[in-house]
Scaffold this active site. Structure first.
Site, PDB file in Angstrom:
ATOM      1  N   VAL A   9     -59.884  -1.716  75.700  1.00  0.00           N
ATOM      2  CA  VAL A   9     -58.432  -1.557  75.591  1.00  0.00           C
ATOM      3  C   VAL A   9     -57.780  -2.508  76.578  1.00  0.00           C
ATOM      4  CG1 VAL A   9     -58.377   0.839  74.791  1.00  0.00           C
ATOM      5  CG2 VAL A   9     -58.461   0.353  77.245  1.00  0.00           C
ATOM      6  N   SER A  10     -56.698  -3.110  76.155  1.00  0.00           N
ATOM      7  CA  SER A  10     -55.894  -3.895  77.090  1.00  0.00           C
ATOM      8  C   SER A  10     -54.853  -2.985  77.709  1.00  0.00           C
ATOM      9  CB  SER A  10     -55.220  -5.063  76.359  1.00  0.00           C
ATOM     10  OG  SER A  10     -54.399  -4.576  75.321  1.00  0.00           O
ATOM     11  N   THR A  11     -54.195  -3.417  78.741  1.00  0.00           N
ATOM     12  CA  THR A  11     -53.259  -2.569  79.477  1.00  0.00           C
ATOM     13  C   THR A  11     -52.162  -2.028  78.581  1.00  0.00           C
ATOM     14  OG1 THR A  11     -53.677  -3.877  81.458  1.00  0.00           O
ATOM     15  CG2 THR A  11     -51.738  -2.481  81.480  1.00  0.00           C
ATOM     16  N   GLU A  13     -52.230  -1.420  75.484  1.00  0.00           N
ATOM     17  CA  GLU A  13     -52.720  -0.563  74.414  1.00  0.00           C
ATOM     18  C   GLU A  13     -53.181   0.821  74.906  1.00  0.00           C
ATOM     19  OE1 GLU A  13     -54.638  -4.080  71.563  1.00  0.00           O
ATOM     20  OE2 GLU A  13     -55.853  -3.049  73.060  1.00  0.00           O
TER      21      GLU A  13
END
Length: 484
Positions: A9-11, A13
């Protein structure tokens, strides 16, 4: 089947439904259970982008492949693993190398079935397209960088250091470059001997290795030392171009082009001939048969003193097809100077200088105009690049405009080269006339190797004959002299 789960996961998301770490983990574990697969390890990259492969857990997973911990990598969606087709293809090759399968729980990316492998074949084609497209963009960017006078290559040439995107003179190395040019210009040493001299003095090339013939040649022929940068000199030669006044020169243009003439004249001669004491080696032709005149050295003792003399003989004499006697170098020197003095050089030089000056001025005006057009052309290129980056024009529009500008630049640079070449040739002719004018007066002051260098640089052919057996200069007759 033993399965490794990969979750990312990116920040931005983190809070989105379906993309949180917990949501992905639950769905992947359920999917694995439905397939009767055993989850042996889970890799989670928390808050990391998929723009490249430089991720902590992804790196660990690719390392673990070597140990045979799992048989398949399972992701929730492909974009959890990567957003780059090229990176995907790289990872899939790694998976295949170690017989590890790949599966997306929600998409058709799947190397466990025939359909999935077909789809991966399409991915490979896209990866190739991305590589080629990326290569085109990189080349375009590097070409543009070079045209702006920036150094687009990793290692700078000896004599310079990088200062950001530009070059600055390294004073210590610049002295080595000057020594190489000055040593070659003496005419006493070839490139191989100069390389040995540099190594004996403890000098090293820019890469920190010993000097070789090829590295000496690279220095002696590189225009960067007169401030002109070459680009695409070795590869993509069809796109070769030069950019002037990129850096402060280390060598004067006069010295640089004098070296080029020496290299050119020596290229058709045996290296030993280039540094031998025979002044006229390589330029003499026999009048009687048209054969090449070779050189030889004779020694004799008289009154406990050793005397050495240099002679020239027709190569065809040893085959019995020519009867020309040998010619002493001392007599040939005298007759060479006499031949020069016969010409009315004073008027010839004056007339030539007047016409040459006018022609040079006109050419310089044209050169300034062409350089101004090239500057405007680069400004237009920058505008097209800016418009493309901001989606104001399409890729096809940019290619079309760049092609048009490249064609214009090609014609301008060809015209510029012709003008500069004419100026150089005219200057060379004027210099030759002036040299010949003062030659008789200064010849006796020159060392043997300096005389030889002069002959190599300016004389193409001397047709000579010996008409009498007498040991006098008058027995030697020079029928003609052709200059380079």
């Amino acid at each position: 089947m033993k399965v490794a789960l990969y979750i990312r996961v990116s920040t931005e998301e983190q809070a989105e439904e379906g993309y949180s770490i917990k949501a992905q983990l639950n769905r992947l574990e359920s999917y694995a259970a439905s397939q009767d697969w055993k989850v042996v390890k889970t890799y989670i990259d928390d808050g990391q982008s998929a723009k490249d492969m430089n991720r902590t857990e992804l790196t660990k997973m690719l390392e673990d492949i070597n140990d045979g911990i799992f048989d398949c990598v399972l992701v929730y969606r492909l974009d959890r693993l990567t957003r780059s087709v090229l990176d995907l293809y790289t990872m899939l090759n790694t998976f295949e190398q170690y017989n590890v399968k790949f599966k997306s729980a929600t998409e058709v990316y799947d190397t466990t079935t025939a359909m999935g492998r077909l789809f991966i074949t399409l991915v490979a084609a896209l990866a190739q397209w991305e590589r080629e497209n990326m290569g085109e963009r990189i080349r375009m960017g590097l070409n543009q960088k070079a045209k702006e006078g920036k150094w687009a290559i990793n290692v700078p040439p000896v004599g310079f250091d990088r200062a950001g995107d530009f070059l600055k003179i390294n004073e210590k190395e610049a002295e080595v470059v000057k020594e190489i040019f000055d040593t070659y210009l003496t005419g006493l040493y070839g490139m191989t001997k100069i390389a040995k001299m540099m190594n004996d003095k403890g000098y090293r090339s820019k890469a920190g290795v010993s000097w070789k013939t090829a590295t000496i040649r690279y220095v002696l022929t590189n225009k960067i030392y007169i401030g002109t940068m070459r680009y695409n000199y070795r590869v993509n030669k069809e796109q070769y171009f030069e950019v002037e006044n990129v850096v402060d020169p280390i060598i004067t243009p006069e010295k640089f082009y004098e070296v080029q003439e020496m290299i050119k004249s020596r290229s058709v001669k045996h290296p030993r001939r280039a540094t031998s004491p025979h002044i006229f080696t390589g330029v003499l032709k026999c009048v009687r048969c048209g054969g090449v005149m070779n050189s030889k050295t004779s020694s004799m003792k008289r009154n406990n003193k050793k005397y050495t003399s240099h002679h020239y003989y027709c190569n065809n004499k040893r085959y019995g097809t020519c009867d020309a006697p040998s010619i002493a170098q001392s007599y040939l020197e005298i007759q060479f100077l006499n031949k020069i003095s016969e010409w009315n050089l004073k008027n010839e030089v004056t007339d030539y200088a007047t016409s040459s000056l006018s022609e040079k001025n006109n050419s310089n005006i044209k050169i300034i105009k062409i350089n101004n057009e090239l500057v405007e052309l680069e400004k237009r290129r920058s505008k097209w690049q800016y418009a493309w980056v901001n989606n104001m024009i399409s890729d096809d529009d940019l290619r079309k405009r760049n092609f048009e500008e490249d064609e214009k630049e090609k014609k301008l640079r060809e015209e510029l080269w012709n003008l500069q070449n004419n100026i150089e040739n005219n200057s060379k002719d004027a210099k030759l006339s002036l040299l010949l004018k003062d030659l008789q007066k200064n010849w006796s002051k020159l060392e043997t190797h300096e005389k030889k260098k002069f002959i190599q640089l300016v004389v193409k052919e001397i047709k000579v004959n010996k008409t009498e057996q007498r040991l006098t200069p008058e027995s030697v007759v020079i029928e003609s002299i052709a200059f380079l």
